[in-house]
Design a protein around this motif. Sequence first.
Motif, PDB file in Angstrom:
ATOM      1  N   ALA A  25       0.852  -1.191   0.000  1.00 33.58           N
ATOM      2  CA  ALA A  25       0.000   0.000   0.000  1.00 33.58           C
ATOM      3  C   ALA A  25       0.889   1.242   0.000  1.00 33.58           C
ATOM      4  CB  ALA A  25      -0.904   0.010   1.235  1.00 33.58           C
ATOM      5  N   PRO A  26       0.679   2.159  -0.956  1.00 33.54           N
ATOM      6  CA  PRO A  26       1.473   3.390  -0.953  1.00 33.54           C
ATOM      7  C   PRO A  26       1.009   4.323   0.154  1.00 33.54           C
ATOM      8  CG  PRO A  26      -0.149   3.481  -2.710  1.00 33.54           C
ATOM      9  CD  PRO A  26      -0.262   2.119  -2.075  1.00 33.54           C
ATOM     10  N   ASN A  27       1.913   5.142   0.655  1.00 34.69           N
ATOM     11  CA  ASN A  27       1.549   6.153   1.642  1.00 34.69           C
ATOM     12  C   ASN A  27       0.954   7.342   0.899  1.00 34.69           C
ATOM     13  OD1 ASN A  27       1.277   7.905   3.741  1.00 34.69           O
ATOM     14  ND2 ASN A  27       3.455   8.177   4.094  1.00 34.69           N
ATOM     15  N   VAL A  28      -0.324   7.620   1.116  1.00 34.15           N
ATOM     16  CA  VAL A  28      -0.986   8.726   0.418  1.00 34.15           C
ATOM     17  C   VAL A  28      -1.360   9.865   1.359  1.00 34.15           C
ATOM     18  CG1 VAL A  28      -1.804   7.290  -1.486  1.00 34.15           C
ATOM     19  CG2 VAL A  28      -3.232   7.548   0.549  1.00 34.15           C
ATOM     20  N   ILE A  29      -0.941   9.788   2.605  1.00 32.63           N
ATOM     21  CA  ILE A  29      -1.229  10.863   3.558  1.00 32.63           C
ATOM     22  C   ILE A  29      -0.522  12.132   3.096  1.00 32.63           C
ATOM     23  CG2 ILE A  29      -0.874  11.660   5.927  1.00 32.63           C
ATOM     24  CD1 ILE A  29      -1.233   8.759   6.800  1.00 32.63           C
ATOM     25  N   GLY A  30      -1.268  13.238   3.106  1.00 29.42           N
ATOM     26  CA  GLY A  30      -0.725  14.523   2.699  1.00 29.42           C
ATOM     27  C   GLY A  30      -0.898  14.824   1.223  1.00 29.42           C
ATOM     28  N   THR A  31      -1.468  13.880   0.464  1.00 27.86           N
ATOM     29  CA  THR A  31      -1.719  14.124  -0.953  1.00 27.86           C
ATOM     30  C   THR A  31      -3.173  14.548  -1.136  1.00 27.86           C
ATOM     31  OG1 THR A  31      -2.386  11.844  -1.425  1.00 27.86           O
ATOM     32  CG2 THR A  31      -0.041  12.356  -1.636  1.00 27.86           C
ATOM     33  N   TYR A  32      -3.484  15.068  -2.305  1.00 27.55           N
ATOM     34  CA  TYR A  32      -4.860  15.381  -2.633  1.00 27.55           C
ATOM     35  C   TYR A  32      -5.609  14.085  -2.912  1.00 27.55           C
ATOM     36  CZ  TYR A  32      -3.449  20.244  -3.165  1.00 27.55           C
ATOM     37  OH  TYR A  32      -2.974  21.495  -2.941  1.00 27.55           O
ATOM     38  N   ARG A  33      -6.903  14.111  -2.713  1.00 24.21           N
ATOM     39  CA  ARG A  33      -7.718  12.913  -2.920  1.00 24.21           C
ATOM     40  C   ARG A  33      -7.541  12.333  -4.323  1.00 24.21           C
ATOM     41  NH1 ARG A  33     -14.081  11.873  -1.769  1.00 24.21           N
ATOM     42  NH2 ARG A  33     -14.271  10.149  -3.227  1.00 24.21           N
ATOM     43  N   GLN A  38      -5.421   7.926  -7.684  1.00 23.55           N
ATOM     44  CA  GLN A  38      -4.602   7.489  -8.818  1.00 23.55           C
ATOM     45  C   GLN A  38      -3.493   6.538  -8.352  1.00 23.55           C
ATOM     46  OE1 GLN A  38      -2.437  10.650 -10.786  1.00 23.55           O
ATOM     47  NE2 GLN A  38      -2.480   9.535 -12.717  1.00 23.55           N
ATOM     48  N   GLN A  39      -2.817   6.886  -7.263  1.00 23.74           N
ATOM     49  CA  GLN A  39      -1.734   6.037  -6.745  1.00 23.74           C
ATOM     50  C   GLN A  39      -2.257   4.682  -6.283  1.00 23.74           C
ATOM     51  OE1 GLN A  39       0.123   8.308  -3.648  1.00 23.74           O
ATOM     52  NE2 GLN A  39       1.439   9.413  -5.057  1.00 23.74           N
ATOM     53  N   ARG A  48     -11.459   3.759  -1.155  1.00 30.30           N
ATOM     54  CA  ARG A  48     -12.758   4.163  -0.606  1.00 30.30           C
ATOM     55  C   ARG A  48     -12.476   5.346   0.314  1.00 30.30           C
ATOM     56  NH1 ARG A  48     -15.613  -0.221   2.772  1.00 30.30           N
ATOM     57  NH2 ARG A  48     -13.831   0.240   4.057  1.00 30.30           N
ATOM     58  N   PHE A  49     -13.136   6.450   0.045  1.00 25.58           N
ATOM     59  CA  PHE A  49     -12.904   7.677   0.807  1.00 25.58           C
ATOM     60  C   PHE A  49     -14.137   8.018   1.640  1.00 25.58           C
ATOM     61  CE2 PHE A  49     -10.226   7.952  -2.946  1.00 25.58           C
ATOM     62  CZ  PHE A  49      -9.000   8.314  -2.399  1.00 25.58           C
ATOM     63  N   THR A  50     -13.914   8.622   2.777  1.00 19.89           N
ATOM     64  CA  THR A  50     -15.002   9.152   3.600  1.00 19.89           C
ATOM     65  C   THR A  50     -14.758  10.637   3.784  1.00 19.89           C
ATOM     66  OG1 THR A  50     -13.809   8.653   5.640  1.00 19.89           O
ATOM     67  CG2 THR A  50     -15.339   6.970   4.833  1.00 19.89           C
ATOM     68  N   GLY A  51     -15.793  11.369   4.098  1.00 15.74           N
ATOM     69  CA  GLY A  51     -15.646  12.813   4.289  1.00 15.74           C
ATOM     70  C   GLY A  51     -15.923  13.557   3.000  1.00 15.74           C
ATOM     71  N   SER A  52     -15.150  14.590   2.761  1.00 15.57           N
ATOM     72  CA  SER A  52     -15.336  15.469   1.613  1.00 15.57           C
ATOM     73  C   SER A  52     -15.203  14.714   0.298  1.00 15.57           C
ATOM     74  CB  SER A  52     -14.298  16.593   1.655  1.00 15.57           C
ATOM     75  OG  SER A  52     -14.363  17.360   0.474  1.00 15.57           O
ATOM     76  N   THR A  53     -16.013  15.113  -0.677  1.00 19.59           N
ATOM     77  CA  THR A  53     -15.924  14.538  -2.017  1.00 19.59           C
ATOM     78  C   THR A  53     -15.098  15.421  -2.950  1.00 19.59           C
ATOM     79  OG1 THR A  53     -17.987  15.605  -2.667  1.00 19.59           O
ATOM     80  CG2 THR A  53     -18.130  13.343  -1.810  1.00 19.59           C
ATOM     81  N   ASP A  54     -14.530  16.506  -2.423  1.00 21.02           N
ATOM     82  CA  ASP A  54     -13.703  17.416  -3.214  1.00 21.02           C
ATOM     83  C   ASP A  54     -12.401  16.708  -3.606  1.00 21.02           C
ATOM     84  OD1 ASP A  54     -12.215  19.449  -4.307  1.00 21.02           O
ATOM     85  OD2 ASP A  54     -12.197  20.704  -2.509  1.00 21.02           O
ATOM     86  N   VAL A  59      -5.744  14.145   2.080  1.00 18.34           N
ATOM     87  CA  VAL A  59      -5.867  12.871   2.790  1.00 18.34           C
ATOM     88  C   VAL A  59      -5.121  13.024   4.114  1.00 18.34           C
ATOM     89  CG1 VAL A  59      -5.290  10.410   2.746  1.00 18.34           C
ATOM     90  CG2 VAL A  59      -5.995  11.567   0.637  1.00 18.34           C
ATOM     91  N   TRP A  60      -5.829  12.822   5.225  1.00 18.94           N
ATOM     92  CA  TRP A  60      -5.228  13.014   6.549  1.00 18.94           C
ATOM     93  C   TRP A  60      -5.042  11.709   7.301  1.00 18.94           C
ATOM     94  CZ3 TRP A  60      -3.194  17.443   6.265  1.00 18.94           C
ATOM     95  CH2 TRP A  60      -3.826  18.470   5.578  1.00 18.94           C
ATOM     96  N   ARG A  61      -5.780  10.694   6.936  1.00 16.98           N
ATOM     97  CA  ARG A  61      -5.656   9.375   7.552  1.00 16.98           C
ATOM     98  C   ARG A  61      -5.722   8.314   6.479  1.00 16.98           C
ATOM     99  NH1 ARG A  61     -10.012   8.963  12.044  1.00 16.98           N
ATOM    100  NH2 ARG A  61     -10.569  10.998  11.312  1.00 16.98           N
ATOM    101  N   GLN A  62      -5.139   7.160   6.782  1.00 19.03           N
ATOM    102  CA  GLN A  62      -5.121   6.075   5.810  1.00 19.03           C
ATOM    103  C   GLN A  62      -5.161   4.752   6.558  1.00 19.03           C
ATOM    104  OE1 GLN A  62      -1.711   6.257   3.229  1.00 19.03           O
ATOM    105  NE2 GLN A  62      -1.837   4.117   2.699  1.00 19.03           N
ATOM    106  N   ASP A  63      -6.004   3.847   6.085  1.00 19.84           N
ATOM    107  CA  ASP A  63      -6.081   2.514   6.668  1.00 19.84           C
ATOM    108  C   ASP A  63      -6.329   1.507   5.552  1.00 19.84           C
ATOM    109  OD1 ASP A  63      -6.213   0.466   8.574  1.00 19.84           O
ATOM    110  OD2 ASP A  63      -8.386   0.668   8.730  1.00 19.84           O
ATOM    111  N   PRO A  64      -5.427   0.590   5.297  1.00 24.12           N
ATOM    112  CA  PRO A  64      -4.207   0.316   6.047  1.00 24.12           C
ATOM    113  C   PRO A  64      -3.130   1.358   5.755  1.00 24.12           C
ATOM    114  CG  PRO A  64      -4.328  -1.158   4.168  1.00 24.12           C
ATOM    115  CD  PRO A  64      -5.611  -0.363   4.201  1.00 24.12           C
ATOM    116  N   SER A  65      -2.173   1.438   6.637  1.00 22.46           N
ATOM    117  CA  SER A  65      -1.117   2.432   6.515  1.00 22.46           C
ATOM    118  C   SER A  65      -0.198   2.125   5.330  1.00 22.46           C
ATOM    119  CB  SER A  65      -0.308   2.494   7.805  1.00 22.46           C
ATOM    120  OG  SER A  65       0.252   1.235   8.080  1.00 22.46           O
TER     121      SER A  65
END
Length: 75
Positions: A25-33, A38-39, A48-54, A59-65
Amino acid sequence: MERVHRASDHEFVVAQLLRTGFVMAPNVIGTYRAQAEQQLRAEGLQPRFTGSTDPQGGVWRQDPSGGREVRAGST
Protein backbone atom coordinates in the motif's frame (compact mmCIF):
# COMPACT_ATOMS: atom_id res chain seq x y z
CA MET A 1 33.43 5.57 -4.33
CA GLU A 2 30.63 4.63 -6.71
CA ARG A 3 27.08 4.42 -5.34
CA VAL A 4 25.20 1.26 -6.09
CA HIS A 5 21.61 1.66 -7.25
CA ARG A 6 19.43 -0.76 -5.26
CA ALA A 7 16.34 -0.73 -7.50
CA SER A 8 16.71 -4.44 -8.07
CA ASP A 9 15.93 -5.08 -4.38
CA HIS A 10 12.73 -3.05 -4.67
CA GLU A 11 11.78 -4.80 -7.89
CA PHE A 12 12.34 -8.16 -6.21
CA VAL A 13 10.02 -7.25 -3.33
CA VAL A 14 7.32 -6.02 -5.72
CA ALA A 15 7.62 -9.21 -7.80
CA GLN A 16 7.35 -11.36 -4.69
CA LEU A 17 4.24 -9.49 -3.52
CA LEU A 18 2.56 -9.77 -6.92
CA ARG A 19 3.27 -13.48 -7.12
CA THR A 20 1.54 -14.03 -3.78
CA GLY A 21 -1.41 -11.77 -4.68
CA PHE A 22 -0.32 -8.97 -2.39
CA VAL A 23 0.80 -5.41 -3.08
CA MET A 24 2.46 -2.75 -0.96
CA ALA A 25 0.00 0.00 0.00
CA PRO A 26 1.47 3.39 -0.95
CA ASN A 27 1.55 6.15 1.64
CA VAL A 28 -0.99 8.73 0.42
CA ILE A 29 -1.23 10.86 3.56
CA GLY A 30 -0.73 14.52 2.70
CA THR A 31 -1.72 14.12 -0.95
CA TYR A 32 -4.86 15.38 -2.63
CA ARG A 33 -7.72 12.91 -2.92
CA ALA A 34 -7.40 12.72 -6.72
CA GLN A 35 -3.66 11.94 -6.46
CA ALA A 36 -4.29 9.36 -3.72
CA GLU A 37 -6.94 7.64 -5.83
CA GLN A 38 -4.60 7.49 -8.82
CA GLN A 39 -1.73 6.04 -6.75
CA LEU A 40 -3.94 3.44 -5.07
CA ARG A 41 -5.53 2.33 -8.35
CA ALA A 42 -2.06 2.08 -9.95
CA GLU A 43 -1.20 -0.48 -7.25
CA GLY A 44 -4.32 -2.49 -8.05
CA LEU A 45 -6.29 -1.30 -5.00
CA GLN A 46 -9.86 -0.04 -4.83
CA PRO A 47 -9.83 3.21 -2.84
CA ARG A 48 -12.76 4.16 -0.61
CA PHE A 49 -12.90 7.68 0.81
CA THR A 50 -15.00 9.15 3.60
CA GLY A 51 -15.65 12.81 4.29
CA SER A 52 -15.34 15.47 1.61
CA THR A 53 -15.92 14.54 -2.02
CA ASP A 54 -13.70 17.42 -3.21
CA PRO A 55 -10.89 15.87 -5.35
CA GLN A 56 -8.59 18.63 -4.09
CA GLY A 57 -9.30 17.69 -0.48
CA GLY A 58 -6.32 16.40 1.48
CA VAL A 59 -5.87 12.87 2.79
CA TRP A 60 -5.23 13.01 6.55
CA ARG A 61 -5.66 9.37 7.55
CA GLN A 62 -5.12 6.08 5.81
CA ASP A 63 -6.08 2.51 6.67
CA PRO A 64 -4.21 0.32 6.05
CA SER A 65 -1.12 2.43 6.51
CA GLY A 66 1.39 3.02 3.74
CA GLY A 67 4.07 0.38 3.40
CA ARG A 68 1.81 -2.44 4.53
CA GLU A 69 1.22 -5.56 2.46
CA VAL A 70 -2.41 -5.85 1.38
CA ARG A 71 -4.25 -8.22 -0.92
CA ALA A 72 -4.43 -6.90 -4.50
CA GLY A 73 -7.90 -5.59 -5.34
CA SER A 74 -8.81 -4.82 -1.73
CA THR A 75 -10.38 -1.58 -0.54
